[in-house]
Design an enzyme around this catalytic site. Sequence first.
Site: not given
Ligand code: 13P
Length: 255
Positions: A9, A11, A94, A96, A166, A172, A212
Amino acid sequence: MRKPVIAGNWKMNKIRDEALQFVYAVGEKLPSNSQLDSIICAPAIILRDLVKRQGDNLRIGGQNMHAKECGAYTGEISPIMLKSTGVEYVILGHSERRQYFNETNETVNEKVLAALANDLRPIICVGESLEEREQNKTNEVLYEQVTKAFVNVDPKDIDDIIIAYEPIWAIGTGKVASSDMADEACGYIRSLIEKIFDHSIAERVRILYGGSVSTATVDELMAKEHIDGALVGGASLKEEDFIRLCESAVKVQKV
Ligand code: 13P
């Protein structure tokens, strides 16, 4: 047998040239599509370019879409628009999107149904916040998110659906959930799918861990019974890391 999945992803990262360079660089180095689904979910504006150059072993996905086919929704992208770029997958719900763009379990469900109706494969994200985990509410949150996401989903579509667990506190932050913790949550999600549908469907659905994930942690996560792959943010931005994650994932086959 559940085919493993590594989904990147990106983002809101990478402009077109960087994205194309990535796709050329990973090209032939990825494991075969018969062994692994390697997916990159990229910003919508470059999806068509990536699809044209994806090669045999990489699949492309969007990161969000609107549930409606068209209409007065300034700035949004519909399922038919996404489908017309040639992508196969779309991330839905997601954290976010839930956190910053007011997505709810109900809108996620509408989007899941719209994706399936338009031959797009949803990657449905669920997961608890740190506060919810500390209050022992993880299963309660997952129950709500999973059962609502699957309202009116036809069991015949299960092979097209991927679920990603997740935990928000692991995204992150560099704080990867322990492999036991991740496996327990993924196992609980599988038990919910069994309750919604039946045992054989629960055995077929692919469930990923995200938060992560790195080349250092992927092997241990992939070895777990209920973890069929990873949804990866940061580590999917580097070509060599993405290839390494994909190579690790094919070493484990889940029966
Ligand atoms: P990270 O791997 O950067 O923690 O992000 C995970 C994520 O949100 C994947 O959708």
